[in-house]
Design an enzyme around this catalytic site. Structure first.
Site, mmCIF file in Angstrom:
data_model
loop_
_atom_site.group_PDB
_atom_site.id
_atom_site.type_symbol
_atom_site.label_atom_id
_atom_site.label_comp_id
_atom_site.label_asym_id
_atom_site.label_seq_id
_atom_site.Cartn_x
_atom_site.Cartn_y
_atom_site.Cartn_z
ATOM 1 N N GLU A 33 43.485 86.407 39.871
ATOM 2 C CA GLU A 33 43.959 85.118 39.353
ATOM 3 C C GLU A 33 43.024 84.000 39.782
ATOM 4 O OE1 GLU A 33 45.845 84.878 36.645
ATOM 5 O OE2 GLU A 33 47.384 85.986 37.735
ATOM 6 N N ASP A 36 38.552 84.046 36.728
ATOM 7 C CA ASP A 36 37.757 84.150 35.483
ATOM 8 C C ASP A 36 36.750 83.007 35.343
ATOM 9 O OD1 ASP A 36 39.728 82.239 34.724
ATOM 10 O OD2 ASP A 36 40.143 83.189 32.780
ATOM 11 N N GLY A 123 53.596 81.069 30.205
ATOM 12 C CA GLY A 123 52.540 81.712 30.982
ATOM 13 C C GLY A 123 52.185 83.115 30.512
ATOM 14 N N LEU A 124 52.603 83.490 29.295
ATOM 15 C CA LEU A 124 52.232 84.821 28.781
ATOM 16 C C LEU A 124 51.214 84.718 27.640
ATOM 17 C CD1 LEU A 124 55.725 86.579 28.950
ATOM 18 C CD2 LEU A 124 53.844 86.713 30.590
ATOM 19 N N SER A 126 50.823 82.738 24.791
ATOM 20 C CA SER A 126 51.097 82.647 23.355
ATOM 21 C C SER A 126 49.966 81.897 22.643
ATOM 22 C CB SER A 126 52.439 81.961 23.101
ATOM 23 O OG SER A 126 52.447 80.672 23.661
ATOM 24 N N SER A 127 49.289 80.985 23.341
ATOM 25 C CA SER A 127 48.185 80.250 22.690
ATOM 26 C C SER A 127 47.030 81.182 22.362
ATOM 27 C CB SER A 127 47.638 79.136 23.582
ATOM 28 O OG SER A 127 48.604 78.608 24.404
ATOM 29 N N GLU A 164 40.090 76.749 22.090
ATOM 30 C CA GLU A 164 41.056 76.173 23.046
ATOM 31 C C GLU A 164 40.390 75.082 23.891
ATOM 32 O OE1 GLU A 164 44.131 78.421 24.151
ATOM 33 O OE2 GLU A 164 44.819 77.050 25.714
ATOM 34 N N ASP A 176 42.484 85.257 28.913
ATOM 35 C CA ASP A 176 43.631 85.430 28.012
ATOM 36 C C ASP A 176 43.182 85.878 26.618
ATOM 37 O OD1 ASP A 176 44.817 84.372 30.254
ATOM 38 O OD2 ASP A 176 45.189 82.398 29.372
ATOM 39 N N TYR A 225 45.121 72.611 37.457
ATOM 40 C CA TYR A 225 44.172 73.656 37.043
ATOM 41 C C TYR A 225 42.744 73.075 37.045
ATOM 42 C CZ TYR A 225 42.296 77.492 34.152
ATOM 43 O OH TYR A 225 41.575 78.560 33.674
HETATM 44 C C1 GLA Z 1 45.271 80.553 32.713
HETATM 45 C C2 GLA Z 1 43.919 80.462 32.029
HETATM 46 C C3 GLA Z 1 43.067 81.697 32.342
HETATM 47 C C4 GLA Z 1 42.993 81.921 33.854
HETATM 48 C C5 GLA Z 1 44.377 81.877 34.470
HETATM 49 C C6 GLA Z 1 44.334 81.943 35.986
HETATM 50 O O1 GLA Z 1 46.002 81.629 32.182
HETATM 51 O O2 GLA Z 1 44.091 80.372 30.619
HETATM 52 O O3 GLA Z 1 41.780 81.538 31.790
HETATM 53 O O4 GLA Z 1 42.126 80.986 34.459
HETATM 54 O O5 GLA Z 1 45.089 80.715 34.105
HETATM 55 O O6 GLA Z 1 43.870 83.173 36.409
#
Ligand code: GLA
Length: 385
Positions: A33, A36, A123-124, A126-127, A164, A176, A225
């Site tokens: 987490e 990326d 947080g799953l 969808s975008s 995005e 994602d 973030y």
């Molecule tokens: C979100 C971002 C991903 C990643 C996670 C954290 O989901 O879209 O690119 O950075 O947070 O791991």
């Protein structure tokens, strides 16, 4: 998802039968987490929940989409791609059209009905699923034409991420979109977020992936973030490396004392988390789910204490799961500040865990969780109907 119903819906909206169905899944990240955007490693699965577009190509440069989830129509021309503040959901489609065209692809318009069962804003991803489904829809619409779109899965994920970042305005990493594009049933996907190389890793047999949505609002997610991203960049700069990917755990441990305290903690999370992904993959390959689960707990603690992106609700889910029979590991998943946690549990104990969570989580937090047992599934695709 019931595609017959969607086809019927298309017919009632547009008066003809659809000819394609394009779809792409949401995801849950098992470990890795906030690595990326530091060029590190991640290990997500695509889940058995997706966004689908059933449609028919048009002979002009118009896209018309009806979203059943929002009960709204949106229409745009491929020649004038602008933000639509009334139909925010349509900006993912517009953004994808924009980046595809800017990358030199010729698009054909389409009519479509869109529907999803990836929970929105929890947080799953969808975008990312909407973006990838849109690339599939444009691919389907151009099939058998002289300008037929042929974009490989990794490149498609990069373009969706660009949509995005640049059109929707969210500064996410590649994870994602990449897993939504290239996930595979019964497998997790280890992604090297620098080279975009990847490896499918079989999921262990007899294990349920239980996702618990805390249903807590994710208010801070965007600003925090970006702040974390900036802190990582500062750490890399001070350490004199292009990104945190470039410093090994042992080197980092020797040099972390030179960094300001907060920056040192952020970097410690990233450097160790990326290594945990490699260790977790090695554990999965030798069927050592216990070690894998312990790495998940370590990941959660690091996100809570060092990276500071957990929440009391996420901590509660992990804490409740930890004491239950058959549970190998649990952690928050995704960006954090609300959203979901994930637990790996032996199949025969999955129902008991879900029941326990449904009873105990509200007592601790005053909220009702949404609980999903998820199965590792295939990435984005389209087919004729
Ligand atoms: C979100 C971002 C991903 C990643 C996670 C954290 O989901 O879209 O690119 O950075 O947070 O791991």
């Amino acid at each position: 998802m019931d595609t017959t119903k969607l086809a019927t819906r298309f017919k009632s909206q547009f008066g003809t039968d659809p000819v394609f169905i394009a779809r792409a899944p949401g995801r849950v990240n098992l470990i890795g987490e906030h690595t990326d955007y530091n060029d590190g490693f991640v290990l997500p699965i695509a889940i058995d929940r997706d966004i689908a577009l059933v449609g028919q190509p048009r002979d002009d440069r118009t896209v018309r989409v009806y979203s059943t989830d929002f009960d709204q129509h949106s229409e745009f021309s491929l020649d004038h791609l602008e933000h639509d503040q009334q139909h925010e959901w349509s900006n993912y489609l517009r953004g994808v059209a924009d980046v595809l065209q800017k990358a030199g692809h010729t698009l054909r318009g389409f009519d479509a009905v869109m529907k999803g069962n990836v929970p929105i804003a929890s947080g799953l991803s969808s975008s990312a699923a909407t973006e990838m489904a849109t690339i599939m829809a444009f691919t389907a619409a151009s099939h058998n034409t002289p300008s037929s779109l042929q974009i490989d899965g990794a490149r498609a994920a990069q373009l969706a991420q660009r949509a995005e970042n640049q059109f929707v305005g969210v500064n996410c990493g590649i994870m994602d979109q990449f897993i939504s594009s290239l996930g595979r049933a019964q497998h997790a996907l280890m992604i090297d977020c620098r080279s975009l190389g990847y490896e499918l890793v079989p999921m262990p047999a007899g294990i349920t992936v239980l996702v618990v949505d805390t249903t807590a609002p994710r208010t801070l997610a965007g600003s925090a973030y970006n702040q974390r991203r900036a802190e990582c960049e500062e750490g890399a700069r001070r350490l004199g490396v292009p990104s945190l990917r470039d410093i090994a755990v042992a080197d980092f441990e020797r040099r972390k004392g030179d960094l300001p305290e907060v920056i040192a903690r952020r970097c410690a999370h990233v450097v160790h988390e990326s290594q945990r992904v490699l260790d977790a993959v090695a554990a999965l390959k030798r069927d050592d789910v216990a070690t894998f689960g312990n790495l998940m707990y370590q990941s959660h603690e690091s996100l809570r204490d060092l990276y500071e992106v957990s929440s009391k609700e996420l901590d509660a889910v992990v804490d409740i799961a930890r004491g239950q029979p058959g549970v190998h590991g649990a952690r928050m998943t995704g960006a954090g500040f609300g959203g979901c946690a994930v637990a790996l549990v032996q199949d025969q104990f999955a129902d008991a865990l879900a029941r326990r969570m449904a009873a105990e989580y509200p007592r601790r937090t005053g909220r009702t969780p949404n609980i999903y047992a998820c199965v590792a599934s295939d990435g984005a695709s389209w087919r004729a109907v």
